[in-house]
Structure formats: structure tokens, C-alpha cells
Motif scaffolding. Structure first.
Motif, PDB file in Angstrom:
ATOM      1  N   PHE A   1       0.838  -1.188   0.000  1.00 56.02           N
ATOM      2  CA  PHE A   1       0.000   0.000   0.000  1.00 56.02           C
ATOM      3  C   PHE A   1       0.881   1.250   0.000  1.00 56.02           C
ATOM      4  O   PHE A   1       1.908   1.309   0.686  1.00 56.02           O
ATOM      5  N   GLU A   2       0.463   2.234  -0.761  1.00 53.71           N
ATOM      6  CA  GLU A   2       1.238   3.466  -0.889  1.00 53.71           C
ATOM      7  C   GLU A   2       0.739   4.504   0.108  1.00 53.71           C
ATOM      8  O   GLU A   2      -0.137   4.232   0.933  1.00 53.71           O
ATOM      9  N   SER A   3       1.290   5.708   0.042  1.00 58.15           N
ATOM     10  CA  SER A   3       1.035   6.724   1.078  1.00 58.15           C
ATOM     11  C   SER A   3      -0.429   7.130   1.174  1.00 58.15           C
ATOM     12  O   SER A   3      -0.871   7.607   2.222  1.00 58.15           O
ATOM     13  N   ASP A   4      -1.196   6.901   0.107  1.00 60.24           N
ATOM     14  CA  ASP A   4      -2.617   7.249   0.139  1.00 60.24           C
ATOM     15  C   ASP A   4      -3.487   6.096   0.634  1.00 60.24           C
ATOM     16  O   ASP A   4      -4.709   6.195   0.624  1.00 60.24           O
ATOM     17  N   GLY A   5      -2.860   4.992   1.033  1.00 56.69           N
ATOM     18  CA  GLY A   5      -3.603   3.850   1.556  1.00 56.69           C
ATOM     19  C   GLY A   5      -4.113   2.887   0.507  1.00 56.69           C
ATOM     20  O   GLY A   5      -4.854   1.955   0.827  1.00 56.69           O
ATOM     21  N   ASN A   6      -3.720   3.079  -0.753  1.00 62.02           N
ATOM     22  CA  ASN A   6      -4.170   2.206  -1.835  1.00 62.02           C
ATOM     23  C   ASN A   6      -2.999   1.425  -2.420  1.00 62.02           C
ATOM     24  O   ASN A   6      -1.833   1.844  -2.317  1.00 62.02           O
ATOM     25  N   ALA A   7      -3.311   0.280  -3.047  1.00 62.81           N
ATOM     26  CA  ALA A   7      -2.318  -0.523  -3.752  1.00 62.81           C
ATOM     27  C   ALA A   7      -2.465  -0.292  -5.250  1.00 62.81           C
ATOM     28  O   ALA A   7      -3.579  -0.073  -5.761  1.00 62.81           O
ATOM     29  N   TYR A   8      -1.346  -0.362  -5.978  1.00 63.53           N
ATOM     30  CA  TYR A   8      -1.349  -0.088  -7.406  1.00 63.53           C
ATOM     31  C   TYR A   8      -0.601  -1.186  -8.153  1.00 63.53           C
ATOM     32  O   TYR A   8       0.369  -1.767  -7.648  1.00 63.53           O
ATOM     33  N   LEU A   9      -1.049  -1.428  -9.392  1.00 64.92           N
ATOM     34  CA  LEU A   9      -0.377  -2.359 -10.287  1.00 64.92           C
ATOM     35  C   LEU A   9       0.434  -1.572 -11.316  1.00 64.92           C
ATOM     36  O   LEU A   9       0.068  -0.450 -11.683  1.00 64.92           O
ATOM     37  N   LYS A  10       1.498  -2.213 -11.790  1.00 71.15           N
ATOM     38  CA  LYS A  10       2.310  -1.621 -12.859  1.00 71.15           C
ATOM     39  C   LYS A  10       2.126  -2.482 -14.110  1.00 71.15           C
ATOM     40  O   LYS A  10       2.366  -3.692 -14.069  1.00 71.15           O
ATOM     41  N   ILE A  11       1.683  -1.890 -15.205  1.00 73.64           N
ATOM     42  CA  ILE A  11       1.387  -2.638 -16.420  1.00 73.64           C
ATOM     43  C   ILE A  11       2.364  -2.225 -17.514  1.00 73.64           C
ATOM     44  O   ILE A  11       2.420  -1.032 -17.904  1.00 73.64           O
TER      45      ILE A  11
END
Length: 297
Positions: free
Chosen positions: A282-292
Motif C-alpha cells: 500500500f502506498e502513502s494514500d492507503g491504496n495498492a497499485y499495479l504496474k502494467i
């Protein structure tokens, strides 16, 4: 959820339940020792909507509810390979049940391969996310039943088969006999290796029940099917039946694979499955992100 029971055939034979996850065409398995009521779960799906990039564990929770109704105790969470067409639920199930999870040890090589494809050096740590990294020939117990691991490369370079008595969980090597075999064109895959792996599976005793990882039906068959014997595959599998040669199989497989698109979940799935089903940090905003990766495939 479509569910079928394949009952034990004798003292050294497991009870097997298959659960069909319609959106990805995946079959998830519950394998139990009838004597001790001890069990394992194999290739359970984490639900994922690629349009909304939203995940949930509804399918896994439905299976856990079934386990409780059957009075079974799950001892392990197992996967056959890092799946490209669905997200795995191993991390969720491990946390819920407080048991070990496992996969083939070549997941380490697969992780290195995909770290390069995603340009995410050091992103994956399979030795931390998986408790057991199985090698060819490893054995473990399910209650009183012995399970054996067979390396079954080709669909991926790290796919494994679990053999438990007269049942073998052959993942994405074979499909139901009228559909033949699974693709071998993903990074690290190889049609020749897939043929060799299938031949090792078909060398098992003729009455061995083979449970495949996917089914989508055909134009002629609308009923979803996932179980057939070694003998049935030897006789009528569309790609390897009746003694088809290695060269013929590779030509068929390579031709078919050249016309296939990537699974719509693949580039999301590998980032999560190489973490045993955990989302990226999880990043600083509390969400997880994918890299495509763009324009890479």
C-alpha cells in the motif's frame, strides 16, 4: 458455484471436490483423506474484476463454508503454479486458517523473470510469501494419505502436479480430453517441455483420475467437465491421444498459441500471484497499485 464430488475409490484414495469459478473458467479443488477428515485446498481463486480493478474473496469464503459443513480440517493451501488467468487466494486462506501454503520451487526463477518484465527489481520474495517450495519428488501427508510432487513444466517453467493416491491435479498441462492441452507461449513456457510433462502424467496408472485446471466447454459440449482418467486421455485426448508424436504436438501447440491473445487478467495476476495472492504494498494514500508494461507483449 458449480460443485462436483469425486468420491474416494478405496483406502489410499482421496475424496475430491471441484468448484468451478465461472469468470476465469478455473476449477478449485478440495482434497480430503476420508479416514482422518484432513484436507488441502488447491488453486483457489481470488475474485477479480478487471474492468473495475476490484478484488474480493467471495469464492474462497464460499469454499471455506463448504469445508466447515463437511467437517473437514484443512492442513495446507497449495498452488500448482503462478497463474496467469486468475488471482490466487493463498495469502487470504493462509491467514484465515493459520496453515502453511506451498508452490513449486521454480517460482523463484519465475519471479526473477517477471521482475524484469515489469521492471520491478526486488519486488517479489517467494521464499517469504510461500512456506513450502516443492521440488520434483517431494512428499507430504494429507492425513494418512501420501501426496507426491511431480515437476510438470511447459505451461510455465515452474508448474507442478500433485499426486494423491489415484488422483492427480494436473493444472494447466491437460484440458478435458476433447480440448487437448493448455497453451505454452507465456514467458518461460515451452511446447516441447509441455509434451514431456504430459507424457510423464500419462505414464501414471490407467485408472488415475486426472483433474484439470480449466474448462470452458466447446461448441459440441456445453457441460463443464474437469475429470477424466489417464486411460481416457491416452485414448482420446485431442492433442496427445493415440500416441501423437512430440513433433506433431509441438506443431499443433505452437500454431494454436500463435493465434491466442493474452488472458485479460494476466498482467495484473502475476504481480499478485508472485506474492501468493497479496496485493502490492500500500502506498502513502492507503491504496495498492499495479504496474502494467505497455507495448511489451
Amino acid at each position: 458455484m458449480l460443485t462436483r464430488h469425486s468420491p474416494s475409490t478405496g483406502p489410499a484414495s482421496p475424496d475430491v471436490w471441484g468448484f468451478y469459478e465461472e469468470k476465469s473458467g478455473s476449477i478449485q479443488y478440495l482434497v480430503a483423506d476420508p479416514a482422518t477428515r484432513r484436507a488441502v485446498l488447491i488453486d483457489v481463486v481470488q475474485d477479480f474484476d478487471p474492468a473495475d480493478a476490484r478484488t474480493s474473496h467471495n469464492s474462497a469464503e464460499e469454499i471455506l463454508a463448504f469445508v466447515r459443513r463437511q467437517g473437514l480440517t484443512v492442513e495446507r493451501i497449495l498452488d500448482t503454479h503462478p497463474h496467469a488467468d486468475h488471482l490466487m487466494a493463498a495469502a487470504h486462506l493462509k491467514a484465515a486458517l493459520k496453515v502453511r501454503n506451498g508452490i513449486g520451487e521454480k517460482v523463484i526463477e519465475i519471479a526473477k523473470l517477471w521482475e524484469g518484465l515489469y521492471n520491478l527489481p526486488g519486488a517479489f520474495a517467494p521464499t517469504e510469501d510461500f512456506d513450502d517450495l516443492f521440488t520434483d519428488g517431494d512428499r507430504f501427508k494429507i492425513g494418512d494419505l501420501e501426496a507426491r510432487v511431480m515437476l510438470s513444466q511447459g505451461h510455465t517453467l515452474g508448474s507442478i502436479t500433485y499426486i494423491v493416491g489415484d488422483a492427480a491435479f494436473v493444472h494447466d498441462t491437460l484440458m478435458y480430453p476433447d480440448m487437448g492441452s493448455s497453451r505454452a507461449d507465456f514467458p518461460g513456457g515451452d511446447a516441447g517441455m509441455l509434451y514431456d510433462s504430459i507424457q510423464a502424467i500419462l505414464a501414471l496408472p490407467e485408472q488415475t483420475r486426472l483433474f484439470v485446471g480449466h474448462d470452458y466447454g466447446t461448441k459440441q459440449r456445453t457441460e463443464i467437465r474437469w475429470e477424466a482418467t489417464v486411460g481416457e486421455h491416452r485414448e482420446r485426448n485431442a492433442h496427445v491421444g493415440n500416441g501423437r508424436s512430440r513433433a506433431e504436438f509441438v506443431a499443433i501447440r505452437d500454431t494454436r498459441d500463435a493465434g491466442l491473445s493474452l488472458p485479460d487478467r494476466m498482467l495484473a495476476a502475476l504481480q499478485i500471484n508472485l506474492r501468493a495472492g497479496r496485493l502490492p504494498p500500500f502506498e502513502s494514500d492507503g491504496n495498492a497499485y499495479l504496474k502494467i508494461p505497455l507495448n511489451r507483449f
